[in-house]
Design a protein around this motif. Structure first.
Motif, PDB file in Angstrom:
ATOM      1  N   THR A 129      30.901  58.919  21.903  1.00  0.00           N
ATOM      2  CA  THR A 129      31.333  60.117  22.377  1.00  0.00           C
ATOM      3  C   THR A 129      29.960  60.646  23.106  1.00  0.00           C
ATOM      4  OG1 THR A 129      31.016  61.221  20.631  1.00  0.00           O
ATOM      5  CG2 THR A 129      33.187  60.567  20.963  1.00  0.00           C
ATOM      6  N   ASP A 130      28.834  59.976  23.027  1.00  0.00           N
ATOM      7  CA  ASP A 130      27.499  60.512  23.584  1.00  0.00           C
ATOM      8  C   ASP A 130      27.395  60.259  25.017  1.00  0.00           C
ATOM      9  OD1 ASP A 130      24.978  61.108  24.354  1.00  0.00           O
ATOM     10  OD2 ASP A 130      24.218  59.931  22.847  1.00  0.00           O
ATOM     11  N   VAL A 131      27.319  61.164  25.850  1.00  0.00           N
ATOM     12  CA  VAL A 131      27.410  61.290  27.340  1.00  0.00           C
ATOM     13  C   VAL A 131      26.242  60.239  27.910  1.00  0.00           C
ATOM     14  CG1 VAL A 131      26.979  62.237  29.701  1.00  0.00           C
ATOM     15  CG2 VAL A 131      28.575  63.417  27.786  1.00  0.00           C
ATOM     16  N   TYR A 132      25.083  60.188  26.935  1.00  0.00           N
ATOM     17  CA  TYR A 132      23.905  59.672  27.129  1.00  0.00           C
ATOM     18  C   TYR A 132      23.553  58.155  26.460  1.00  0.00           C
ATOM     19  CZ  TYR A 132      22.056  63.485  30.115  1.00  0.00           C
ATOM     20  OH  TYR A 132      22.191  64.306  31.340  1.00  0.00           O
ATOM     21  N   HIS A 133      24.723  57.675  26.060  1.00  0.00           N
ATOM     22  CA  HIS A 133      24.613  56.667  25.063  1.00  0.00           C
ATOM     23  C   HIS A 133      23.902  55.427  25.798  1.00  0.00           C
ATOM     24  CE1 HIS A 133      28.655  55.849  26.669  1.00  0.00           C
ATOM     25  NE2 HIS A 133      28.087  54.625  27.002  1.00  0.00           N
ATOM     26  N   ASN A 134      24.184  55.273  26.954  1.00  0.00           N
ATOM     27  CA  ASN A 134      23.458  54.214  27.745  1.00  0.00           C
ATOM     28  C   ASN A 134      21.923  54.420  27.927  1.00  0.00           C
ATOM     29  OD1 ASN A 134      25.663  52.414  28.611  1.00  0.00           O
ATOM     30  ND2 ASN A 134      26.429  54.253  29.921  1.00  0.00           N
ATOM     31  N   THR A 142      31.494  59.559  34.462  1.00  0.00           N
ATOM     32  CA  THR A 142      32.488  60.261  34.046  1.00  0.00           C
ATOM     33  C   THR A 142      32.648  60.597  32.763  1.00  0.00           C
ATOM     34  OG1 THR A 142      34.064  58.529  33.965  1.00  0.00           O
ATOM     35  CG2 THR A 142      33.717  59.264  36.070  1.00  0.00           C
ATOM     36  N   THR A 143      32.930  61.565  32.221  1.00  0.00           N
ATOM     37  CA  THR A 143      33.169  61.871  30.844  1.00  0.00           C
ATOM     38  C   THR A 143      34.549  61.668  30.322  1.00  0.00           C
ATOM     39  OG1 THR A 143      33.428  64.278  31.251  1.00  0.00           O
ATOM     40  CG2 THR A 143      31.446  63.544  30.568  1.00  0.00           C
ATOM     41  N   GLU A 144      35.428  61.158  31.294  1.00  0.00           N
ATOM     42  CA  GLU A 144      36.538  60.961  30.791  1.00  0.00           C
ATOM     43  C   GLU A 144      37.182  59.656  31.732  1.00  0.00           C
ATOM     44  OE1 GLU A 144      39.296  64.131  31.949  1.00  0.00           O
ATOM     45  OE2 GLU A 144      37.796  65.594  31.136  1.00  0.00           O
ATOM     46  N   ASN A 145      38.143  58.919  31.303  1.00  0.00           N
ATOM     47  CA  ASN A 145      38.201  57.721  31.986  1.00  0.00           C
ATOM     48  C   ASN A 145      39.267  58.156  33.207  1.00  0.00           C
ATOM     49  OD1 ASN A 145      38.741  55.045  32.560  1.00  0.00           O
ATOM     50  ND2 ASN A 145      40.770  54.757  31.230  1.00  0.00           N
ATOM     51  N   VAL A 146      38.633  57.854  34.499  1.00  0.00           N
ATOM     52  CA  VAL A 146      39.303  58.009  35.676  1.00  0.00           C
ATOM     53  C   VAL A 146      40.943  57.949  35.777  1.00  0.00           C
ATOM     54  CG1 VAL A 146      39.474  57.671  38.231  1.00  0.00           C
ATOM     55  CG2 VAL A 146      37.257  57.758  36.941  1.00  0.00           C
ATOM     56  N   ARG A 147      41.592  58.805  35.845  1.00  0.00           N
ATOM     57  CA  ARG A 147      43.035  58.624  35.539  1.00  0.00           C
ATOM     58  C   ARG A 147      43.668  57.201  36.427  1.00  0.00           C
ATOM     59  NH1 ARG A 147      45.594  64.486  37.261  1.00  0.00           N
ATOM     60  NH2 ARG A 147      44.194  64.067  39.206  1.00  0.00           N
ATOM     61  N   GLN A 148      44.392  56.626  35.931  1.00  0.00           N
ATOM     62  CA  GLN A 148      44.954  55.589  36.717  1.00  0.00           C
ATOM     63  C   GLN A 148      45.582  55.838  37.961  1.00  0.00           C
ATOM     64  OE1 GLN A 148      44.512  52.370  35.534  1.00  0.00           O
ATOM     65  NE2 GLN A 148      45.437  51.617  37.498  1.00  0.00           N
ATOM     66  N   SER A 149      46.138  57.080  38.098  1.00  0.00           N
ATOM     67  CA  SER A 149      46.889  57.385  39.579  1.00  0.00           C
ATOM     68  C   SER A 149      45.552  57.654  40.536  1.00  0.00           C
ATOM     69  CB  SER A 149      47.481  58.721  39.547  1.00  0.00           C
ATOM     70  OG  SER A 149      46.813  59.936  38.855  1.00  0.00           O
ATOM     71  N   ASP A 150      44.375  57.972  40.183  1.00  0.00           N
ATOM     72  CA  ASP A 150      43.262  58.200  40.876  1.00  0.00           C
ATOM     73  C   ASP A 150      42.361  56.951  41.193  1.00  0.00           C
ATOM     74  OD1 ASP A 150      43.955  60.764  41.445  1.00  0.00           O
ATOM     75  OD2 ASP A 150      42.683  61.683  39.756  1.00  0.00           O
ATOM     76  N   TRP A 151      42.783  55.768  40.471  1.00  0.00           N
ATOM     77  CA  TRP A 151      42.070  54.600  40.470  1.00  0.00           C
ATOM     78  C   TRP A 151      42.526  53.458  41.512  1.00  0.00           C
ATOM     79  CZ3 TRP A 151      37.354  53.521  38.444  1.00  0.00           C
ATOM     80  CH2 TRP A 151      37.129  52.161  38.352  1.00  0.00           C
ATOM     81  N   ASP A 152      41.681  53.008  42.211  1.00  0.00           N
ATOM     82  CA  ASP A 152      41.991  51.903  43.156  1.00  0.00           C
ATOM     83  C   ASP A 152      41.565  50.587  42.703  1.00  0.00           C
ATOM     84  OD1 ASP A 152      42.128  50.233  45.640  1.00  0.00           O
ATOM     85  OD2 ASP A 152      42.330  52.005  46.712  1.00  0.00           O
ATOM     86  N   GLY A 153      42.571  49.798  42.526  1.00  0.00           N
ATOM     87  CA  GLY A 153      42.202  48.479  41.882  1.00  0.00           C
ATOM     88  C   GLY A 153      42.127  47.463  42.719  1.00  0.00           C
ATOM     89  N   TRP A 154      41.604  47.570  43.838  1.00  0.00           N
ATOM     90  CA  TRP A 154      41.262  46.463  44.900  1.00  0.00           C
ATOM     91  C   TRP A 154      40.418  45.276  44.284  1.00  0.00           C
ATOM     92  CZ3 TRP A 154      36.804  45.210  47.274  1.00  0.00           C
ATOM     93  CH2 TRP A 154      35.619  46.207  47.227  1.00  0.00           C
ATOM     94  N   SER A 155      39.312  45.878  43.546  1.00  0.00           N
ATOM     95  CA  SER A 155      38.316  44.858  43.171  1.00  0.00           C
ATOM     96  C   SER A 155      38.550  44.593  41.625  1.00  0.00           C
ATOM     97  CB  SER A 155      37.096  45.313  43.571  1.00  0.00           C
ATOM     98  OG  SER A 155      36.745  46.598  42.873  1.00  0.00           O
ATOM     99  N   ASP A 156      39.446  44.988  40.764  1.00  0.00           N
ATOM    100  CA  ASP A 156      39.866  44.634  39.561  1.00  0.00           C
ATOM    101  C   ASP A 156      39.838  43.272  39.202  1.00  0.00           C
ATOM    102  OD1 ASP A 156      39.769  47.362  38.597  1.00  0.00           O
ATOM    103  OD2 ASP A 156      41.955  47.400  38.548  1.00  0.00           O
ATOM    104  N   PRO A 157      39.447  42.938  38.031  1.00  0.00           N
ATOM    105  CA  PRO A 157      39.506  41.260  37.558  1.00  0.00           C
ATOM    106  C   PRO A 157      40.951  40.921  37.643  1.00  0.00           C
ATOM    107  CG  PRO A 157      38.697  42.602  36.078  1.00  0.00           C
ATOM    108  CD  PRO A 157      38.619  43.811  37.156  1.00  0.00           C
TER     109      PRO A 157
END
Length: 512
Positions: A318-323, A330-345
């Motif tokens: 849950t650490d914002v700086y874990h990387n 982003t601190t939350e998963n981008v909502r699926q409705s706001d996500w464009d999957g054009w380049s998803d695997p």
């Protein structure tokens, strides 16, 4: 002799990391030899890209969306003629209404890609229809400003200023920028209808887009300053008035008092879309928007637990700086409705934290993180962020670079190349090192000279950067003074200059 050998091995193992990079150029110096080496090595890899390791990376974005980032990297130095390359490339960008360039948009629209009016995303869920992007529009003027103030090249400015005016006026007239915040009528920001509008090309931002607006704020201030250079006071006053209007409008439109941060965009129905966009918030503060109160709330938000990561070596964090190399995007998963999957695997969208645009990270964020904190004199906090990034790079056997073609898709920490945006296709990563120049040494160029506003971390006695300003090499060193302890000494040997200033003040070098 044995003791000397053992001591040498000890120092090498304990003070040298795994990163095998060489220092091809050494523009940075400090009282810490370790920091100096790490900083110059980082610059050699991610800045001027002379240290290739096993990659073939190009250090330029060479596309409109990267224009400002390229200028931040190369405007202040003249190594390998990269600065000239950057200036020349700006003239290559197609702008509708210039040199016969045509398109579906109106005059003044700077193409999304160097050879296409639209972004190259016509695949996957997009079918054969690519997207229009708009963040490149204000970045174009910001890039022109950086190259001009560092070179003083009046011929360059007079040749390219009409293009900047045309692009800025597209934002003002065609995107309603005259009212404050530009409006993207192509993408209305409503989840079901919208398309990606910016470099963050899987996020369906639109209508009133905070990222476009905050960069437009910089562009307006920059073009106002450039108009004063050519003596056009009417234009200067007009652009500056719009910048001042945007400053207050930005808070009114995007600030959310409940969450204590800026939203990503406001759609046509007036709804804020917010998945904890770290890059927007840090960049807004770094560019001069907001105030100390808002900045403190943003920094507090970043210090608190975020949504748990759902993939990879940091699963559950849950650490914002874990990387470490930079905060999450982003601190939350981008909502699926706001996500464009054009380049998803083919298997679908990766879990939260599995991609740079949703919970992953990109190195360039560190520049804005450092600059945002230095704006309000959180010097040691800012330095820890830069230092942690450099340490992370130094402790990876490939200096945190990846090479997909050779199958080298993970770093020594188990992170993969779509979780960490470092080298190709992220040439903008090199701006992270420029926070040392702009922030700690405090050197920025303005239309009337160099402004030096240093902030030395408590752990360093001196810091130094070598720049090329108006064709002259200057070595700018800032040292702490013993008496009085609240002062710095700035030296520029090429100018035979030595001057003391108090902490929190600036020195202006107005002529050479």
């Amino acid at each position: 002799m044995l003791s000397i050998i053992l001591l040498t091995i000890f120092f090498h193992e304990n003070f040298a990391g795994k990163c095998p990079s060489h220092e091809y150029s050494t523009p940075f110096n400090s009282s810490s030899s370790i920091l100096t080496k790490q900083l110059n090595s980082f610059w050699s890899i991610y800045g001027n890209c002379e240290e290739k390791l096993d990659t073939t990376d190009n250090c330029f974005g060479d596309n409109p969306a990267w224009a400002e980032w390229d200028s931040l990297k190369f405007s202040w130095n003249d190594r390998n003629s990269y600065r000239d390359h950057g200036k020349t490339t700006l003239f290559r960008f197609p702008i509708i209404g210039i040199n016969g360039t045509e398109g579906e948009m109106s005059d003044g629209f700077l193409w999304s890609w160097i050879d296409s009016e639209r972004w190259p995303d016509a695949r996957g869920s997009h079918g054969h229809v690519a997207s229009y992007h708009f963040d490149q529009l204000p970045r174009f003027t910001a890039a022109i400003y950086q190259y001009y103030v560092w070179t003083g090249d009046r011929i360059f400015l007079q040749s390219i200023l009409p293009r900047a005016e045309l692009v800025v006026n597209f934002l003002i007239s065609n995107m309603n920028g005259s009212a404050g915040i530009p409006i993207n009528t192509i993408n209305d920001g409503i989840s079901e209808n919208s398309r990606p509008s910016t470099y963050m090309d899987q996020v369906k931002s639109g209508w009133k887009d905070a990222w476009i607006a905050l960069t437009f704020y910089t562009a307006l201030n920059n073009i106002a300053a450039l108009e004063s250079v050519v003596g056009n006071e009417t234009n200067r006053e007009f652009y500056q008035s719009l910048a001042d209007k945007l400053n207050s409008a930005f808070d009114d439109i995007f600030w959310n008092e409940t969450t204590g941060r800026y939203a990503g965009w406001v759609d046509r129905n007036g709804n804020q879309h917010d998945s904890g966009y770290v890059y927007i918030n840090l960049e807004a503060i770094a560019r001069g928007l907001g105030n100390r109160s808002k900045a403190d709330r943003i920094f507090d938000w970043l210090s608190r637990p975020a949504d748990p990561i759902l993939i990879g070596p940091h699963n559950g964090s849950t650490d914002v700086y874990h990387n470490i190399v930079a905060p999450r995007t982003t601190t939350e998963n981008v909502r699926q409705s706001d996500w464009d999957g054009w380049s998803d695997p083919d298997e679908g969208r990766r879990p939260y934290g599995g991609l740079v645009e949703s919970g992953g990270t990109m190195m360039w964020l560190t520049y804005y993180d450092v600059m945002a904190r230095l704006r309000f004199n959180y010097t040691d906090e800012a330095f820890n962020i830069l230092n942690n990034m450099l340490e992370r790079v130094d402790n990876d056997s490939n200096c945190l670079t990846f090479n997909y073609e050779k199958g080298r898709i993970r770093d020594d920490f188990g992170e993969d190349f779509v979780q960490i945006g470092s080298n190709f296709p992220f040439p903008e990563s090199g701006i992270a090192a420029i926070s040392f120049l702009h922030g700690f040494v405090g050197v920025t160029a303005q239309i009337d000279g160099l402004k030096i506003c240093p902030q030395l971390p408590s752990s360093l006695d001196f810091i130094q950067a070598q720049v090329n300003y108006i064709g002259v090499t200057l070595t700018i060193r800032v040292s702490k003074q013993m008496q009085p302890s609240s002062s710095y000494c700035i030296t520029i040997p090429e100018r035979q200059l030595s001057i003391d200033i108090f902490l929190g003040t600036c020195y202006f070098l107005t002529s050479l």
